[in-house]
Motif scaffolding. Structure first.
Motif, PDB file in Angstrom:
ATOM      1  N   GLU A 270    -109.042 -13.768 -26.587  1.00 55.66           N
ATOM      2  CA  GLU A 270    -109.365 -15.177 -26.342  1.00 55.66           C
ATOM      3  C   GLU A 270    -108.651 -16.090 -27.331  1.00 55.66           C
ATOM      4  O   GLU A 270    -108.208 -17.194 -26.978  1.00 55.66           O
ATOM      5  CB  GLU A 270    -110.875 -15.394 -26.426  1.00 55.66           C
ATOM      6  CG  GLU A 270    -111.703 -14.625 -25.400  1.00 55.66           C
ATOM      7  CD  GLU A 270    -111.901 -13.165 -25.740  1.00 55.66           C
ATOM      8  OE1 GLU A 270    -112.390 -12.420 -24.872  1.00 55.66           O
ATOM      9  OE2 GLU A 270    -111.576 -12.777 -26.886  1.00 55.66           O
ATOM     10  N   THR A 271    -108.534 -15.654 -28.565  1.00 60.88           N
ATOM     11  CA  THR A 271    -107.813 -16.431 -29.571  1.00 60.88           C
ATOM     12  C   THR A 271    -106.328 -16.445 -29.271  1.00 60.88           C
ATOM     13  O   THR A 271    -105.644 -17.480 -29.398  1.00 60.88           O
ATOM     14  CB  THR A 271    -108.070 -15.837 -30.969  1.00 60.88           C
ATOM     15  OG1 THR A 271    -109.473 -15.799 -31.215  1.00 60.88           O
ATOM     16  CG2 THR A 271    -107.379 -16.663 -32.052  1.00 60.88           C
TER      17      THR A 271
ATOM     18  N   HIS B  23    -109.725 -21.771 -31.916  1.00 59.28           N
ATOM     19  CA  HIS B  23    -109.890 -20.813 -30.814  1.00 59.28           C
ATOM     20  C   HIS B  23    -110.411 -19.460 -31.304  1.00 59.28           C
ATOM     21  O   HIS B  23    -110.354 -18.477 -30.562  1.00 59.28           O
ATOM     22  CB  HIS B  23    -108.555 -20.618 -30.095  1.00 59.28           C
ATOM     23  CG  HIS B  23    -107.978 -21.886 -29.565  1.00 59.28           C
ATOM     24  ND1 HIS B  23    -108.400 -22.467 -28.380  1.00 59.28           N
ATOM     25  CD2 HIS B  23    -107.028 -22.724 -30.080  1.00 59.28           C
ATOM     26  CE1 HIS B  23    -107.724 -23.578 -28.172  1.00 59.28           C
ATOM     27  NE2 HIS B  23    -106.889 -23.767 -29.185  1.00 59.28           N
TER      28      HIS B  23
ATOM     29  N   GLY C 139    -105.863 -18.787 -26.431  1.00 60.49           N
ATOM     30  CA  GLY C 139    -106.220 -20.141 -26.836  1.00 60.49           C
ATOM     31  C   GLY C 139    -105.148 -20.791 -27.691  1.00 60.49           C
ATOM     32  O   GLY C 139    -104.891 -22.005 -27.587  1.00 60.49           O
TER      33      GLY C 139
END
Length: 403
Positions: free
Chosen positions: A205-206, A181, A209
């Motif tokens: 986003e990581t 991710h 994710g």
């Protein structure tokens, strides 16, 4: 003068020490809402320049801090299974508990009153000639008068969490790990034989994710231990201990104020300003605020002039630091721009992340220019060092030959 310091952090405690050293007749009380010793764990970093300032203003405190600190003069980066080391300036780390213990003990020895578990509310300020708001980034005193102070905050894009570990890093350590991710990384630095601070950061986003946005603290920490197992060598990670509860993910808030004082109320430390944690300057700036404020109060008998002088001096001093912090935070927010470079290039640019020029040049080009500039400067230093010696040798030979 009667002084009330609201907040028992480094700025308020050190200010009380300096004021008492200048004039023992000052009536000073430090008010801290939390119990004594309940500050969150982990360590803080500083550099030799701060230590020199502390020695100049109070050698007793400086010696105690230096003796309780660890040192390193290398940086280590772990990227894609490769390790790169670079020598650098000597850094220092000290446990936050120990730092506050030293400052509180010194303040008490000079006659400062320390009142713990005593929260000061904005609507009922202590009766004093000067009230110092050193109650942190979430300062209730500053918030009460936010319109007057002109408080502004800017949130960063990345998520971060502040953790500790029993692993003792022997250098300032960076570890970058690629996941399905995106990238996630940590900054690790020792603060004593008991362990190190470990700040972990990633893009939002990581964070989502990997499920870190919904994981409870124990599950989230366990996942991070697996991700960074290589650099932790089997040591666990731990959340922050203290009155503020466990660890949590945050986005960094850069805070500024248009003015730092209102009548007899003045801001210091994180209540006045914040700089991104990646430059490790928060504690240094808080102590420097205390030094500047104590100096201004000593030089100017009238409080308005003293506070104006303090604000002017510190705002000017902060310009370069705030710029460096801004570009440092941006470097990490734009990590994909650098992470695929050869490790030695990437690590060199990590060291140059404060540069305002780097975001506007291709990274490889900036690296070549920086190396060339470094070689030119090295030649200049060599010339300055060897020039007089070469001149004396030539002169001696000329005299010996009779020319």
């Amino acid at each position: 003068m009667k002084v009330a310091c609201v907040g028992g952090g480094p700025a308020g405690l050190y200010l009380s020490i300096l004021l008492k050293l200048r004039d023992p007749s000052h009536d000073i009380t430090v008010h801290e809402r939390d119990p004594e010793g309940s500050t969150y764990g982990g360590g803080v970093t500083y550099w030799r320049g701060l230590l020199d300032q502390l020695h100049a203003h109070d050698p007793v405190t400086a010696r105690a801090i230096e003796e309780s600190s660890v040192r390193w003069n290398e940086g280590v980066a772990h990227v894609r299974g490769r390790t790169t080391r670079r020598s650098g300036d000597t850094g220092h780390g000290i446990g936050r508990h120990r730092l506050l213990e030293i400052l509180a003990g010194r303040a008490r020895s000079l006659g400062v009153r320390l009142e713990f578990e005593h929260e000061i509310m904005p609507e009922k300020l202590p009766v004093a000639d000067l009230v110092v708001a050193g109650d942190g980034v979430h300062s209730t005193l500053r918030t009460q008068y936010a319109d007057h102070f002109g408080t502004r905050t800017r949130r960063g894009r990345n998520r971060y969490i502040w953790l500790g570990t029993s692993k003792v890093f022997d250098a300032f350590t960076f570890a970058f790990v690629e996941t399905g991710h995106g990238w996630i990384w940590c900054y690790g630095y020792g603060f004593g034989p008991e362990g190190s601070t470990c700040v972990i950061e990633c893009a939002s986003e990581t964070w989502t994710g990997l499920g870190l946005d919904t994981a409870n603290e124990d599950d989230g920490v366990a996942l991070l231990e697996r991700i960074f197992a290589g650099v932790l060598d089997g040591h666990p990670l731990a959340g922050r201990s203290g009155a503020d509860g466990g660890a949590e993910w945050r986005t960094f808030r850069t805070l500024t104020n248009r003015t730092w004082h209102r009548d007899n109320l003045v801001l210091v430390g994180d209540a006045a300003h914040t700089t991104h944690y990646s430059i490790g300057a928060g504690t240094t700036l808080a102590l420097e605020d205390a030094i500047a404020l104590a100096g201004a109060l000593h030089e100017h008998a009238a409080l308005p002039q003293a506070l104006a002088r303090y604000e002017q001096e510190r705002k000017q001093a902060l310009l370069s630091v705030q710029s460096a912090a801004h570009y440092s935070a941006e470097w990490y927010e734009n990590l994909p721009r650098y992470i695929r470079l050869p490790p030695q290039v990437m690590f060199a640019l990590l060291g140059q992340r404060h540069s305002p020029l780097l975001p506007y040049l291709p990274p490889q080009l900036y690296y070549r220019i920086d190396r060339a500039a470094g070689q030119v400067e090295a030649l200049r230093r060599l010339k300055r060092r060897l020039g007089p010696k070469v001149a004396r040798t030539v002169q001696a030979r000329a005299l010996a030959s009779g020319k």
